[in-house]
Design a protein around this motif. Structure first.
Motif, mmCIF file in Angstrom:
data_model
loop_
_atom_site.group_PDB
_atom_site.id
_atom_site.type_symbol
_atom_site.label_atom_id
_atom_site.label_comp_id
_atom_site.label_asym_id
_atom_site.label_seq_id
_atom_site.Cartn_x
_atom_site.Cartn_y
_atom_site.Cartn_z
ATOM 1 N N THR A 143 24.836 7.543 -2.797
ATOM 2 C CA THR A 143 26.246 7.168 -2.852
ATOM 3 C C THR A 143 26.585 6.662 -4.249
ATOM 4 N N MET B 282 16.542 10.982 6.794
ATOM 5 C CA MET B 282 17.789 11.264 6.078
ATOM 6 C C MET B 282 17.866 10.409 4.820
ATOM 7 N N ASP C 229 29.561 10.527 -1.701
ATOM 8 C CA ASP C 229 28.166 10.427 -1.282
ATOM 9 C C ASP C 229 27.621 11.803 -0.913
ATOM 10 N N HIS C 230 26.314 11.875 -0.835
ATOM 11 C CA HIS C 230 25.614 13.113 -0.513
ATOM 12 C C HIS C 230 24.441 12.760 0.400
ATOM 13 N N GLU C 231 24.382 13.384 1.572
ATOM 14 C CA GLU C 231 23.302 13.116 2.514
ATOM 15 C C GLU C 231 22.506 14.389 2.742
ATOM 16 N N LYS D 61 20.424 9.390 1.675
ATOM 17 C CA LYS D 61 21.832 9.395 1.279
ATOM 18 C C LYS D 61 21.974 8.774 -0.110
#
Length: 146
Positions: free
Chosen positions: A70, A66, A85-87, A68
């Motif tokens: 931010t 994963m 944020d974007h994961e 992420k």
């Protein structure tokens, strides 16, 4: 003897060039070349209306699942409130991830104002984490439109 030495040095140079690994980096720019998967025009200061693309280059295959990204108010030394944020799930076959979006106000890439979700100029910290571990941070500055 001199020809042998030159041939030996050329072989060693190509060996080291083949073994080099690109450094981990967060690259911010206005243009993206999808054929080469590269963000161009790397810089750290953007007008609010400038297109903005953020790319995370790991230099080797991702060894986490994963990723992420931010965005924070402030500077690296004084990181403020989280903006957003974007994961995303990644695989070990990737070594680069590009974050960009389509602008809501015009055709093309999101502006710095849109991607950073800021209405006023100021510093922004972009932080990239892999499986919860911070990998790298970069500070950019958003300025007024001229």
């Amino acid at each position: 003897m001199k020809k042998w030495f030159v041939a030996f040095m050329a072989a060693m140079a190509s060996l080291f060039a083949g073994c080099s690994v690109e450094e981990t980096a967060i690259v911010c720019g206005r243009e993206w070349n999808p054929a080469l998967d590269v963000v161009a025009d790397t810089m750290s200061e953007f007008e609010l209306r400038d297109p903005l693309i953020v790319q995370f280059r790991y230099g080797k295959s991702f060894d986490f699942s994963m990723l992420k990204t931010t965005f924070y108010e402030g500077t690296i030394a004084h990181k403020g409130e989280k903006i957003w944020d974007h994961e995303v799930a990644v695989s070990d076959k990737q070594w680069v991830y590009t974050l960009q979006g389509k602008s809501r106000h015009h055709m093309g890439v999101m502006t710095a104002r849109e991607l950073c979700r800021k209405k006023e100029p100021g510093p922004v910290v972009i932080e990239v984490s892999g499986d919860g571990k911070v990998l790298l941070s970069k500070q950019i500055l958003l300025t007024k439109n001229r």
